[in-house]
Scaffold this motif. Structure first.
Motif, short mmCIF file in Angstrom:
data_model
loop_
_atom_site.label_atom_id
_atom_site.label_comp_id
_atom_site.label_asym_id
_atom_site.label_seq_id
_atom_site.Cartn_x
_atom_site.Cartn_y
_atom_site.Cartn_z
N LEU A 101 -2.24 22.74 -32.01
CA LEU A 101 -2.21 21.50 -32.77
C LEU A 101 -1.78 20.39 -31.83
CD1 LEU A 101 -2.52 20.20 -35.60
CD2 LEU A 101 -0.05 20.50 -35.86
N ALA A 102 -2.61 19.37 -31.71
CA ALA A 102 -2.33 18.23 -30.84
C ALA A 102 -1.96 17.05 -31.73
CB ALA A 102 -3.56 17.91 -29.99
N VAL A 103 -0.70 16.65 -31.67
CA VAL A 103 -0.17 15.61 -32.54
C VAL A 103 -0.09 14.29 -31.80
CG1 VAL A 103 1.84 14.87 -33.90
CG2 VAL A 103 1.17 17.28 -33.87
N SER A 104 -0.73 13.28 -32.38
CA SER A 104 -0.63 11.94 -31.82
C SER A 104 0.59 11.25 -32.41
CB SER A 104 -1.89 11.12 -32.14
OG SER A 104 -1.71 9.78 -31.70
N GLY A 105 1.41 10.70 -31.55
CA GLY A 105 2.60 9.98 -31.99
C GLY A 105 2.32 8.54 -32.33
N SER A 106 1.07 8.17 -32.40
CA SER A 106 0.68 6.79 -32.70
C SER A 106 0.04 6.70 -34.07
CB SER A 106 -0.30 6.28 -31.65
OG SER A 106 -0.72 4.97 -31.96
N ALA A 107 0.35 5.65 -34.80
CA ALA A 107 -0.29 5.38 -36.08
C ALA A 107 -1.45 4.41 -35.91
CB ALA A 107 0.73 4.81 -37.06
N ARG A 108 -1.66 3.95 -34.69
CA ARG A 108 -2.70 2.97 -34.39
C ARG A 108 -4.09 3.61 -34.51
NH1 ARG A 108 -4.08 0.20 -28.79
NH2 ARG A 108 -5.14 -1.64 -29.60
N ARG A 109 -5.00 2.94 -35.17
CA ARG A 109 -6.35 3.45 -35.40
C ARG A 109 -7.08 3.73 -34.08
NH1 ARG A 109 -11.10 0.90 -35.96
NH2 ARG A 109 -10.10 -1.12 -36.03
N LEU A 110 -6.99 2.86 -33.11
CA LEU A 110 -7.67 3.03 -31.82
C LEU A 110 -6.69 3.43 -30.72
CD1 LEU A 110 -10.19 0.05 -31.96
CD2 LEU A 110 -10.63 2.48 -32.35
N SER A 111 -5.80 4.30 -31.03
CA SER A 111 -4.78 4.77 -30.09
C SER A 111 -5.40 5.50 -28.90
CB SER A 111 -3.82 5.70 -30.82
OG SER A 111 -3.06 6.47 -29.91
N THR A 112 -4.93 5.16 -27.70
CA THR A 112 -5.39 5.89 -26.52
C THR A 112 -4.82 7.31 -26.51
OG1 THR A 112 -3.62 4.88 -25.22
CG2 THR A 112 -5.79 3.88 -25.05
N ASN A 113 -3.65 7.51 -27.08
CA ASN A 113 -3.08 8.85 -27.17
C ASN A 113 -3.94 9.74 -28.06
OD1 ASN A 113 -0.31 8.84 -25.74
ND2 ASN A 113 -0.43 6.88 -26.81
N THR A 114 -4.36 9.22 -29.20
CA THR A 114 -5.23 9.98 -30.09
C THR A 114 -6.57 10.24 -29.40
OG1 THR A 114 -4.16 8.96 -32.01
CG2 THR A 114 -6.28 10.07 -32.39
N ALA A 115 -7.10 9.24 -28.73
CA ALA A 115 -8.38 9.40 -28.03
C ALA A 115 -8.27 10.46 -26.94
CB ALA A 115 -8.83 8.06 -27.45
N PRO A 141 -3.71 8.39 -17.06
CA PRO A 141 -3.48 6.97 -17.36
C PRO A 141 -4.77 6.29 -17.83
CG PRO A 141 -3.06 7.44 -15.03
CD PRO A 141 -3.55 8.69 -15.65
N VAL A 142 -4.91 6.16 -19.14
CA VAL A 142 -6.10 5.57 -19.74
C VAL A 142 -5.74 4.43 -20.70
CG1 VAL A 142 -7.56 7.60 -19.50
CG2 VAL A 142 -6.10 7.38 -21.52
N MET A 143 -4.57 3.86 -20.53
CA MET A 143 -4.11 2.80 -21.41
C MET A 143 -5.15 1.69 -21.52
SD MET A 143 -0.36 1.07 -21.35
CE MET A 143 -0.61 -0.12 -20.07
N LYS A 144 -5.46 1.31 -22.74
CA LYS A 144 -6.40 0.24 -23.09
C LYS A 144 -7.86 0.60 -22.84
CE LYS A 144 -2.94 -3.29 -22.71
NZ LYS A 144 -2.55 -4.60 -22.34
N GLU A 145 -8.16 1.86 -22.54
CA GLU A 145 -9.56 2.27 -22.40
C GLU A 145 -10.10 2.67 -23.77
OE1 GLU A 145 -10.69 4.98 -19.30
OE2 GLU A 145 -9.15 4.19 -17.95
N ALA A 146 -11.39 2.51 -23.96
CA ALA A 146 -12.04 2.89 -25.22
C ALA A 146 -12.10 4.42 -25.33
CB ALA A 146 -13.46 2.31 -25.25
N PRO A 147 -12.07 4.94 -26.55
CA PRO A 147 -12.15 6.39 -26.73
C PRO A 147 -13.35 7.03 -26.01
CG PRO A 147 -11.56 5.35 -28.80
CD PRO A 147 -11.88 4.24 -27.83
N GLU A 148 -14.48 6.36 -26.02
CA GLU A 148 -15.67 6.90 -25.35
C GLU A 148 -15.45 7.02 -23.84
OE1 GLU A 148 -15.80 3.93 -27.16
OE2 GLU A 148 -16.29 4.93 -29.05
N ALA A 149 -14.78 6.04 -23.26
CA ALA A 149 -14.50 6.06 -21.82
C ALA A 149 -13.51 7.18 -21.47
CB ALA A 149 -13.97 4.71 -21.36
#
Length: 185
Positions: free
Chosen positions: A4-18, A140-148
């Motif tokens: 189970l991979a848990v994202s600690g972000s509630a942001r819809r476009l979170s880089t952590n979730t991506a 380190p992918v901060m501010k990159e789009a999920p596709e990238a």
């Protein structure tokens, strides 16, 4: 192996979730990664709501953790600390046994955030006897789009897949030995 991979972000476009979704996409066939991105759906923790009053969203979160072989967390840093939503989710786990012996490792989607990681390591080592700070994957992918982010792992999957295999081995064997870190720069 179920992770189970848990994202600690509630942001819809979170880089952590991506990043977690990208790990899910490139995971070896024998490792099933399920991404949990519902931190923002959990109500504020209150001991008064445990037991019979447990909210459904919390029950589902606890069941997902109980059902996995290992837990990976990926989180942003807010004000040099653990985001409130992730800390709240962890608080919902403290009085249960879902995470107590669960193998836990960290993934991080930024080149910074070391203060949050240190605080999160302290919390996780308190709630799980099988938290490993030696097994860590940073991309380190901060501010990159999920596709990238996905494309980076598709193009260069070796370090991420090695991290997942090492974590699966840690989950299977319960080894508390020093494990390699897997940063990508």
């Amino acid at each position: 192996m179920k992770i189970l991979a848990v994202s600690g972000s509630a942001r819809r476009l979170s880089t952590n979730t991506a990043l977690l979704r990208a790990l899910q996409a490139i995971a070896p066939d024998d490792i099933a990664v399920r991404v949990y991105d519902g931190i923002g759906d959990l109500p504020v923790f209150s001991p008064d709501r445990e037991g019979d009053g447990l909210p459904d969203s919390v029950r589902h979160f606890q069941e997902a953790i109980a059902d996995c072989d290992g837990l990976i967390l990926s989180s942003p840093e807010y004000v040099r600390s653990i985001p409130g939503g992730l800390k709240n989710a962890i608080d919902w786990l403290v009085s249960g046994d879902q995470v107590v012996g669960k193998p836990v490792a960290l993934v991080h989607a930024s080149h910074r955030g070391d203060d949050m990681l240190a605080a999160l390591r302290t919390v996780l080592s308190t709630i799980s006897a099988n938290f490993t700070d030696s097994l860590f994957f940073r991309l380190p992918v901060m501010k990159e789009a999920p596709e990238a982010i996905l494309q980076r792992l598709v193009d260069e999957p070796d370090a991420a897949q090695r991290f997942l295999r090492d974590f699966a081995c840690f989950c299977r064997d319960g080894a508390n030995e020093r494990l390699p870190q897997h940063p990508i720069s």
